[in-house]
Design an enzyme around this catalytic site. Structure first.
Site, PDB file in Angstrom:
ATOM      1  N   SER A 119       1.422  -0.130 -10.651  1.00  0.00           N
ATOM      2  CA  SER A 119       1.739  -0.658  -9.262  1.00  0.00           C
ATOM      3  C   SER A 119       3.072  -1.616  -9.268  1.00  0.00           C
ATOM      4  O   SER A 119       3.475  -1.812  -8.200  1.00  0.00           O
ATOM      5  CB  SER A 119       0.401  -1.330  -8.958  1.00  0.00           C
ATOM      6  OG  SER A 119       0.405  -2.418  -9.457  1.00  0.00           O
ATOM      7  N   HIS A 140       0.668   6.505  -8.358  1.00  0.00           N
ATOM      8  CA  HIS A 140      -0.045   5.044  -7.765  1.00  0.00           C
ATOM      9  C   HIS A 140      -1.278   5.262  -7.075  1.00  0.00           C
ATOM     10  O   HIS A 140      -1.109   5.652  -5.656  1.00  0.00           O
ATOM     11  CB  HIS A 140       0.937   4.085  -7.360  1.00  0.00           C
ATOM     12  CG  HIS A 140       0.151   2.769  -6.939  1.00  0.00           C
ATOM     13  ND1 HIS A 140       0.801   2.078  -6.066  1.00  0.00           N
ATOM     14  CD2 HIS A 140      -0.835   2.165  -7.635  1.00  0.00           C
ATOM     15  CE1 HIS A 140       0.042   1.125  -5.936  1.00  0.00           C
ATOM     16  NE2 HIS A 140      -0.890   0.898  -6.952  1.00  0.00           N
ATOM     17  N   GLU A 152       1.085   7.011  -4.107  1.00  0.00           N
ATOM     18  CA  GLU A 152       2.359   7.077  -4.103  1.00  0.00           C
ATOM     19  C   GLU A 152       2.804   7.782  -5.241  1.00  0.00           C
ATOM     20  O   GLU A 152       2.403   7.492  -6.421  1.00  0.00           O
ATOM     21  CB  GLU A 152       2.675   5.601  -4.269  1.00  0.00           C
ATOM     22  CG  GLU A 152       2.471   4.885  -2.904  1.00  0.00           C
ATOM     23  CD  GLU A 152       2.803   3.401  -3.038  1.00  0.00           C
ATOM     24  OE1 GLU A 152       3.395   2.686  -2.340  1.00  0.00           O
ATOM     25  OE2 GLU A 152       2.690   2.602  -4.105  1.00  0.00           O
ATOM     26  N   ASN A 190       3.383  -2.166  -1.575  1.00  0.00           N
ATOM     27  CA  ASN A 190       3.310  -3.566  -2.313  1.00  0.00           C
ATOM     28  C   ASN A 190       4.626  -4.314  -1.787  1.00  0.00           C
ATOM     29  O   ASN A 190       4.608  -5.476  -1.728  1.00  0.00           O
ATOM     30  CB  ASN A 190       3.130  -3.459  -3.756  1.00  0.00           C
ATOM     31  CG  ASN A 190       1.586  -3.424  -4.026  1.00  0.00           C
ATOM     32  OD1 ASN A 190       0.546  -3.876  -3.181  1.00  0.00           O
ATOM     33  ND2 ASN A 190       1.298  -3.005  -5.177  1.00  0.00           N
TER      34      ASN A 190
END
Length: 391
Positions: A119, A140, A152, A190
């Protein structure tokens, strides 16, 4: 490409969950963990979870048994059969990941897709250790992978176009919604989510409002499922700080991502959130929040006022600005950013769509106001807000 066999490295909650998803999609799945017996124990736990799904009527006993039969514990990377796809899901340690990928590169066929579930680590840095690095991508998943639809798909500098397309197709076949992003710090979710937490913390630090009032505004006026301060308590202040710090370090300590003294103080004091009984808020033994009543009069006064003291407008402006920068740099498409933020964080709207609804020119002016009020670089406007990049 034959992807009948899939392997997952790492039998923690994420790795085991990914293994279950792959098995449910029809693959024979090998699960590996460095700790003796960990892979077998994880498969046993998955079996118990499958039994519970049967009891709830969400699977038949035969379906559950079939998924369970497809899961096999394997002692080491060297013992894996030839696979079409191997997914690494071990702790966020670059040296560890590079060692695993070097071993996989030496033992798996050149056509095997090698994927990392990282991540926060640069996919290109992981791929440097691999023979045929063009087969390395990021996949991800979000926790729990059995439930969360988003994946992702991350391309490093050497990731091959055909490999990326195959990875996207596989994720769709697994019932997931894949989005593509380059290996930029934090990827999409993120990275774009950083202002959601940071602006709330800064407003509390500045005395604009108490946490409960800010959370109420973001929930009740913004439609977010949780306010930013209660969400960091739920995630864990230490976990949220670590992710934010990683993005900050990887962006050369860009002021836009600088961690707050507010959150650092919570972590240093051991106030980690729900798991420690105290974070931004205090929690009873059963996890129920104690107190935390918003000041509704203050909330009504702040919303619609100057952007620097309006928690909703300020947060939205920064989310749109961050998303615009990602798109403007060509690291992801506007559509993929919006899909990722809705599926990965349960935002009520994607930030680009939201920015268009507010008016990109309005958002740009709000960011410029914030930049004047708080100079230093955190609030610098994204050129993509006005240069036509966003359409």
């Amino acid at each position: 490409m034959d992807v009948r066999n899939v392997a997952v490295i790492g039998a923690g909650a994420m790795g085991a969950g990914i293994a279950q998803v792959a098995a449910a999609a029809g693959h024979e799945v090998s699960l590996v963990d460095a700790a003796p017996g960990a892979a077998a124990a994880a498969i046993d736990r998955l079996g118990g979870g499958l039994d519970r799904l049967v009891a709830k009527g969400r699977l038949t006993a035969e379906e559950a048994a079939t998924v369970r039969r497809r899961l096999t514990p394997v002692g080491s990377v060297d013992e894996l059969p030839e696979c079409g796809l191997v997914i690494e899901a071990v702790p966020e340690d670059l040296a560890l990941k590079r060692k695993i990928f070097a071993d996989l590169g030496a033992t798996q066929p050149a056509a095997t897709i090698l994927a990392t579930n990282t991540s926060s680590i640069d996919v290109s840095a992981i791929a440097e250790a691999v023979i045929h690095p063009e087969r390395v991508v990021g996949l991800h998943f979000f926790n729990p992978p059995q439930v969360m639809a988003l994946v992702e798909v991350i391309h490093g500098e050497q990731s091959g176009a055909a490999v990326l397309e195959e990875a996207m197709s596989l994720m769709r076949a697994w019932g997931k919604t894949p989005v593509r992003c380059s290996s930029t710090p934090g990827f999409i979710v993120n990275r774009v989510a950083r202002p959601f937490y940071g602006e709330a913390q800064r407003m509390v630090e500045a005395g604009v409002a108490d946490p409960a009032t800010i959370d109420w505004i973001l929930r009740e006026r913004g439609g977010f499922p949780m306010g930013p301060l209660e969400l960091t308590d739920f995630i864990g202040q230490d976990v949220n700080l670590a992710v934010g710090t990683s993005v900050w370090e990887q962006t050369g300590r860009d002021e836009r991502y600088a961690p707050t003294d507010f959150q650092r103080g919570l972590v240093e004091a051991g106030r980690l959130g729900r798991k420690s009984g105290e974070g931004v808020y205090t929690y009873a033994a059963d996890g129920v929040l104690v107190g935390g009543e918003p000041d509704l009069t203050l909330a009504e006064r702040l919303v619609g006022g100057p952007v620097e003291t309006d928690p909703l407008a300020r947060t939205l402006a920064m989310l749109v600005n961050e998303a615009a920068d990602l798109v403007g740099r060509g690291e992801a498409t506007a559509a993929d950013v919006d899909i990722a933020m809705v599926l990965g964080t349960r935002y009520p709207r994607g930030p680009i769509e939201w920015g268009r609804a507010i008016g990109l020119a309005v958002v740009s002016r709000q960011i410029e106001e914030l930049d004047r009020a708080f100079p230093g670089g955190r609030y610098r406007p994204s050129p993509a807000l006005l240069d036509g990049t966003l359409g």
